[in-house]
Design an enzyme around this catalytic site. Structure first.
Site, PDB file in Angstrom:
ATOM      1  CD  GLU A   1      -3.978  -6.232   2.566  1.00 43.58           C
ATOM      2  OE1 GLU A   1      -4.726  -5.672   3.389  1.00 43.58           O
ATOM      3  OE2 GLU A   1      -2.788  -5.920   2.422  1.00 43.58           O
TER       4      GLU A   1
ATOM      5  CD  GLU B   1      -3.077  -1.038   2.174  1.00 46.22           C
ATOM      6  OE1 GLU B   1      -2.842  -0.423   3.222  1.00 46.22           O
ATOM      7  OE2 GLU B   1      -4.159  -1.604   1.948  1.00 46.22           O
TER       8      GLU B   1
HETATM    9  C1  GAL Z   1      -4.363  -3.177   4.906  1.00 47.79           C
HETATM   10  C2  GAL Z   1      -2.888  -3.516   5.065  1.00 47.79           C
HETATM   11  C3  GAL Z   1      -2.713  -4.820   5.816  1.00 47.79           C
HETATM   12  C4  GAL Z   1      -3.564  -4.844   7.056  1.00 47.79           C
HETATM   13  C5  GAL Z   1      -4.998  -4.613   6.656  1.00 47.79           C
HETATM   14  C6  GAL Z   1      -5.976  -4.665   7.802  1.00 47.79           C
HETATM   15  O1  GAL Z   1      -4.560  -1.833   4.599  1.00 47.79           O
HETATM   16  O2  GAL Z   1      -2.259  -3.621   3.820  1.00 47.79           O
HETATM   17  O3  GAL Z   1      -1.345  -4.983   6.152  1.00 47.79           O
HETATM   18  O4  GAL Z   1      -3.132  -3.855   7.932  1.00 47.79           O
HETATM   19  O5  GAL Z   1      -5.120  -3.344   6.053  1.00 47.79           O
HETATM   20  O6  GAL Z   1      -7.287  -4.484   7.348  1.00 47.79           O
END
Ligand code: GAL
Length: 670
Positions: A308, A153
């Site tokens: 994710e 990110e």
């Molecule tokens: C994302 C991040 C992850 C984790 C996740 C939690 O933004 O890339 O490492 O923190 O959020 O929802």
């Protein structure tokens, strides 16, 4: 597609942090068994593991990672390998403080947190190049490794002296002379005139922060810094194996960088998908995230990955609700419908400490495989396998394109006009998008880059296109002239790419195309009453912003209902060449927008994913020859299908009147 998947299957898995469990070989062994049970086929590894990989400067330790990757591979699990640049080791920060960021108050940050590093620092870039090269030399040809996950990110900015120098160099290259910069930034205002490049600092709340041209440039500069940092990472790993594709996980409509630009530097886009389901209006949430998916597909005009998402709940929304039955499948299928080639989670197993201890994960602290979450995930894994026949089914060019431009967004967010700080560009884009999504009409997003081409679209929508750049007015003129339909709104064509107001009337360069000229922007208080009155008598409420038009030669389709401009044109249509140019002068309630899009859809015969009428909250989205029928209404719904389909998720035949349960989804093919 310009990327070549090394493992041409829908990916199912997520962030895996085995480095937090190296003292628990039993858990690591069990993880692979559980992954197999959950139909997981790929995990992202190494995102925050730099210190384990390089415990001291120049000493690399990969034995632990060899073991992890080999174990996964023996279990049939592929690896999305991360470069660890998202969080640097403490030894580096202590020895070379220049790798840490300087914030907007000009304070050097201390060691800690992720994303706390300067993207300009040559020292940081060199450490990143070396670790990326070492990782690539070791793993870029490992059969398990299918994709590079560059950093994590990418975000933020730094104001250290190195960045300030780079910023001045960037400005010098862009403007050539200080006189030109002074002109383009209109620095005569409040005596900001510069006489030497060395005098220009980055905008900051403790110095210059009112010059909007400067701010927009600062955002462009930061995009370029991030892109060059990211591309240096890509070059490092692809120097070893040019065949292994790179992605970087993006974040919704992140404000920091221009994602159209950033996407040029990666082979395939991926993004982190965290909708707030069940917060009162799942249809609205679904519309908003459908738009995000379509944007991610549009960035490179190709399928993308969900890198994710949470299998259950996050822990950073104000209220962290669990997904209700069916929602995990529905949400996953929504991503696929819009072009995702994966469903990946954050994270595989809940850690025991740190701020994300209670963030949802596939495997909870109890390690069980009979939880609801584990079952939901397993079902999605099975569904992705069943859907393999549509892996190569993709979206063609849509009939409708919405112009959404990051530079325009920044210019609107910085402007002082109308509703201060509440001009709501992104909400406006979302409101227009939603009308088309509800109709099952596919939408592509384009911005104002030079390469933007509108050929082939029936309808181009330009909500609040405040800044015109790269001759967009000429492209829009040609588009209409050659038979296209354009819908533009208030607050368009006011400034050029330097954020300087156009002289000679607005919407700049298109006054004859629209057959009207803007003469002012009125802003309403919440209690003010204003309406759009259509010729057929229907009225729709107007809120917040109303543009006034003069010299109108276009056909008036609707007028303002009240105040001193009652009866003046609010919605117009002008025939120009072989096409039509609609102008919507005010911010309309959603029902009003829906009425406009219903008429446009009929007039242009826009193609819907399904020919049948769907009840509220049920939407159809087409991907190649598959139609994803999704129920976000929160109620069971009946749908009458005029044709016969097979639901790929169940192999059942669907015909006539069918019931779709709450959070139900079907993937229909003929
Ligand atoms: C994302 C991040 C992850 C984790 C996740 C939690 O933004 O890339 O490492 O923190 O959020 O929802």
């Amino acid at each position: 597609m310009s990327f070549t998947p090394r493992f041409p299957n829908f990916l199912h898995g997520g962030d895996y942090n085995p480095d937090q469990w190296l003292d628990r070989p039993d858990i690591l062994e069990r993880d692979v068994q559980l992954m197999q049970e959950a139909h997981v086929n790929a995990v992202s590894v190494g995102i925050f593991s730099w210190t384990l990989m390089e415990p001291e400067e120049g000493r690399y330790e990969f034995a632990w990672l060899d073991e992890i990757i080999d174990r996964l591979w023996r279990g049939g699990i592929h690896v999305v390998l991360a470069t660890p640049s998202g969080a640097r080791p403490v030894w580096m920060a202590k020895k070379y403080p220049e790798v840490l960021r300087v914030n907007d108050r000009m304070q050097r940050m201390l060691y800690g947190e992720r994303h706390n590093h300067c993207l300009t620092s040559p020292v940081y870039r060199e450490f990143v190049r070396k670790i990326d090269t070492a990782l690539a030399e070791r793993y870029a040809n490992h059969p398990a490794v299918i994709l590079w996950h560059l950093s994590n990110e990418y975000c933020g900015e730094c104001r250290c002296e190195l960045c300030q120098d780079a910023w001045r160099g960037w400005l010098k290259r862009k403007y050539g002379s200080i006189e030109r910069l002074n002109h383009c930034w209109w620095t005569g205002f409040w005596n900001l005139r510069y006489t030497d490049w060395g005098q220009i600092d980055a905008p900051t709340p403790i110095g210059e922060f009112s010059n909007t041209s400067m701010w927009v440039d600062w955002r462009r500069f930061n995009t370029d810094q991030c892109k060059s940092f990211m591309m240096a990472e890509r070059d490092a790993v692809q120097a070893v194996n040019p065949e292994l594709n790179c992605t970087a996980n993006l974040m919704e409509f992140s404000w920091d960088y221009d994602y159209f630009d950033l996407a040029e530097g990666m082979d395939v886009v991926s993004w982190d998908f965290y909708p707030k389901w069940h917060s009162g209006d799942d249809v609205g949430t679904a519309a908003y995230f459908a738009m995000q998916h379509d944007m991610m597909r549009s960035l490179k005009n190709q399928p993308f990955f969900i890198m994710e998402s949470t299998p259950s709940q996050v822990n950073w929304h104000p209220t962290n609700k669990l997904k209700r039955p069916g929602m995990h499948m529905l949400s996953s299928m929504q991503a696929l419908a819009h072009g995702s080639q994966s469903m990946m989670y954050f994270q595989w197993r809940k850690g025991r400490g740190g701020v994300e201890t209670f963030h949802g994960a596939v495997v909870d602290h109890d390690g069980r495989n009979d939880t609801q979450v584990f079952q939901d995930v397993t079902q999605v894994g099975q569904a992705l396998e069943q859907l393999q026949p549509i892996y190569d089914q993709h979206h063609g060019q849509a009939e409708v394109c919405i112009l959404m431009d990051w530079e325009n967004r920044w210019a609107i967010d910085y402007v002082q006009a109308g509703q201060l700080g509440r001009m709501k560009y992104m909400d406006t884009i979302a409101a227009h998008y939603r009308c088309l999504w509800e109709q099952g009409v596919q939408v592509d997003f384009r911005d104002m880059r030079e390469c933007t081409d509108m050929t082939g679209y029936k309808l181009v929508v330009a909500p609040m296109l405040f800044m015109f750049r790269n001759g967009i007015e000429e492209k829009l003129r040609r588009f209409v002239e050659t038979g296209g339909t354009l819908l533009m709104t208030y607050f368009s064509g006011l400034v050029d790419e330097h954020d300087l107001a156009f002289l000679g009337g607005t919407p700049h360069g298109l006054i004859d195309v629209f057959g009207l000229q803007n003469t002012g922007l009125d802003a309403l208080y919440p209690q003010d009453k204003q309406h759009l009155k259509l010729q057929d008598g229907r009225q729709f409420a107007i809120q917040e912003l109303c543009a006034l038009n003069d010299h109108v030669t276009a056909e008036t389709l609707g007028v303002y209902s009240g105040d001193y401009y009652a009866g003046k044109p609010c919605l117009t249509r002008n025939t120009y060449g072989a096409g039509k140019a609609y102008y919507l002068a005010a911010k309309l309630e959603q029902a009003g927008l829906q009425a406009i899009y219903a008429a446009l859809s009929e007039e242009l015969r826009l193609t819907a994913a399904l020919p049948d009428t769907l009840p509220y909250g049920v939407v159809a989205v087409k991907r190649g020859n598959a139609i994803f029928l999704q129920n976000f209404s929160g109620e069971p719904r009946t749908v009458t299908l005029s044709e016969t389909y097979t639901n790929l998720l169940t192999d059942g035949i669907c015909h006539g009147t069918i019931e779709i349960p709450v959070n139900g989804v079907m993937v229909l093919t003929k």
